[in-house]
Design a protein around this motif. Sequence first.
Motif, PDB file in Angstrom:
ATOM      1  N   GLU A 125     -10.881 -10.752  -0.769  1.00 64.19           N
ATOM      2  CA  GLU A 125     -10.560  -9.999   0.436  1.00 64.19           C
ATOM      3  C   GLU A 125     -11.838  -9.413   1.030  1.00 64.19           C
ATOM      4  N   LYS A 138       0.858  -1.196   0.000  1.00 62.09           N
ATOM      5  CA  LYS A 138       0.000   0.000   0.000  1.00 62.09           C
ATOM      6  C   LYS A 138       0.898   1.252   0.000  1.00 62.09           C
ATOM      7  N   GLY A 163      -6.748 -10.376   3.972  1.00 63.38           N
ATOM      8  CA  GLY A 163      -7.475  -9.749   5.083  1.00 63.38           C
ATOM      9  C   GLY A 163      -6.913 -10.238   6.403  1.00 63.38           C
ATOM     10  N   SER A 164      -5.983  -9.425   6.971  1.00 62.16           N
ATOM     11  CA  SER A 164      -5.371  -9.733   8.271  1.00 62.16           C
ATOM     12  C   SER A 164      -4.645 -11.080   8.291  1.00 62.16           C
ATOM     13  N   VAL A 165      -4.037 -11.425   7.149  1.00 59.20           N
ATOM     14  CA  VAL A 165      -3.172 -12.615   7.130  1.00 59.20           C
ATOM     15  C   VAL A 165      -1.893 -12.289   7.894  1.00 59.20           C
ATOM     16  N   LEU A 181      -2.847 -12.477  -0.249  1.00 62.16           N
ATOM     17  CA  LEU A 181      -2.451 -11.092  -0.498  1.00 62.16           C
ATOM     18  C   LEU A 181      -2.349 -10.461   0.887  1.00 62.16           C
ATOM     19  N   VAL A 182      -1.130 -10.044   1.226  1.00 57.57           N
ATOM     20  CA  VAL A 182      -0.842  -9.669   2.609  1.00 57.57           C
ATOM     21  C   VAL A 182      -0.519  -8.188   2.683  1.00 57.57           C
ATOM     22  N   GLY A 183      -1.251  -7.460   3.511  1.00 57.05           N
ATOM     23  CA  GLY A 183      -1.008  -6.028   3.684  1.00 57.05           C
ATOM     24  C   GLY A 183      -0.071  -5.771   4.854  1.00 57.05           C
ATOM     25  N   GLY A 184      -0.642  -5.400   5.990  1.00 53.73           N
ATOM     26  CA  GLY A 184       0.146  -4.963   7.147  1.00 53.73           C
ATOM     27  C   GLY A 184       1.289  -5.898   7.517  1.00 53.73           C
ATOM     28  N   HIS A 196      -8.403  -3.277  -5.966  1.00 58.39           N
ATOM     29  CA  HIS A 196      -8.337  -3.457  -4.510  1.00 58.39           C
ATOM     30  C   HIS A 196      -9.497  -2.681  -3.876  1.00 58.39           C
ATOM     31  N   GLU A 222      -9.624  -0.811  -1.444  1.00 58.14           N
ATOM     32  CA  GLU A 222      -9.312   0.591  -1.119  1.00 58.14           C
ATOM     33  C   GLU A 222      -9.441   1.469  -2.355  1.00 58.14           C
ATOM     34  N   ALA A 226     -12.277  -7.593   6.900  1.00 55.69           N
ATOM     35  CA  ALA A 226     -11.089  -8.273   7.433  1.00 55.69           C
ATOM     36  C   ALA A 226      -9.797  -7.537   7.102  1.00 55.69           C
ATOM     37  N   ILE A 227      -9.891  -6.505   6.260  1.00 53.47           N
ATOM     38  CA  ILE A 227      -8.666  -5.833   5.804  1.00 53.47           C
ATOM     39  C   ILE A 227      -8.195  -4.828   6.843  1.00 53.47           C
ATOM     40  N   GLY A 228      -6.991  -5.039   7.327  1.00 55.44           N
ATOM     41  CA  GLY A 228      -6.371  -4.093   8.255  1.00 55.44           C
ATOM     42  C   GLY A 228      -7.041  -4.028   9.613  1.00 55.44           C
TER      43      GLY A 228
HETATM   44  P1  PGA Z   1      -4.155  -6.564   5.523  1.00 54.95           P
HETATM   45  O1  PGA Z   1      -4.429  -6.043   4.036  1.00 54.95           O
HETATM   46  O2  PGA Z   1      -3.313  -7.808   5.403  1.00 54.95           O
HETATM   47  O3  PGA Z   1      -3.424  -5.440   6.205  1.00 54.95           O
HETATM   48  O4  PGA Z   1      -5.474  -6.851   6.158  1.00 54.95           O
HETATM   49  C1  PGA Z   1      -4.663  -6.941   2.985  1.00 54.95           C
HETATM   50  C2  PGA Z   1      -4.911  -6.177   1.721  1.00 54.95           C
HETATM   51  O5  PGA Z   1      -5.559  -5.128   1.766  1.00 54.95           O
HETATM   52  O6  PGA Z   1      -4.454  -6.591   0.624  1.00 54.95           O
END
Ligand code: PGA
Length: 257
Positions: free
Chosen positions: A171, A11, A215-217, A235-238, A99, A101, A175-177
């Motif tokens: 996603e 991101k 989503g929060s993986v 797909l891993v964010g944070g 995405h 977002e 569950a995202i972030g």
């Molecule tokens: P997250 O984000 O792992 O921080 O929940 C995932 C994403 O938005 O791709």
Amino acid sequence: MRRPIIAANWKMHKTHLEAMHFVESLRNRLAPSDYDRVEVVVCPPFTALRTVQTTIDGADLDIGLGAQNMHWEEKGAYTGEISSPMLVKLSVTYVIIGHSERREIFGETDEWVNKKVKAAFEHDLLPIMCVGETLAEREEGGTEAKVERQVRAGLAGVPKDRLPSLVIAYEPIWAIGTGRNAYPDDAQATIAFIRSTVRSVAGDAADEVRIQYGGSVKAGNIAGFMAQPDIDGALVGGASLDPEEFALIVRYDTSSS
Ligand code: PGA
């Protein structure tokens, strides 16, 4: 056999120097056998693509490069936008499209997502097309209707021969972030439904399309997702911002789940 694909979606995080340090640190934490087992992809912000590409090339690492967005036109008066030829020239292989977002904050529509998916394939970029429901949609029982609409709209008119190389990221937006991941069996059920939708659009290509959960993986929950038959990666964010945590995610062990 679908090869698992685990992608870091940074991101709007990391300068190009921070990105370089990340790749150097990841390099020390992954072994050749890790890359054999899992396709590893890093999706930095546009400003770090070049640096990450040269760092990967310089160390001869088997890490794929992905962008987080692109415009569907090749060029033109679109201030602030980036086109597929620009990404291809930087050795980018993947591009995250649609995405949540982008959809929720920047107003991207299914129609735009579809144009971007088609443009990506036209230029030999592989889309990671994101779909997923809001909490309200889930509570109303509307998850399947939402993801079916997004999949059908996103893939409309895409040449059938390109579809096997598609990646979809399921996603759930709630569950995202949030630190609140989906239950692996719930994610499996929705992802199996997504695969059946792809089958109705693309026939047997559905067996090759890789579908990620996002989503929060994190390192502590990845194995539960990877143990599911239809979940082909994440797909891993944070949790992808820290090389140690991301390496642990890539090295998941389903025997512990
Ligand atoms: P997250 O984000 O792992 O921080 O929940 C995932 C994403 O938005 O791709």
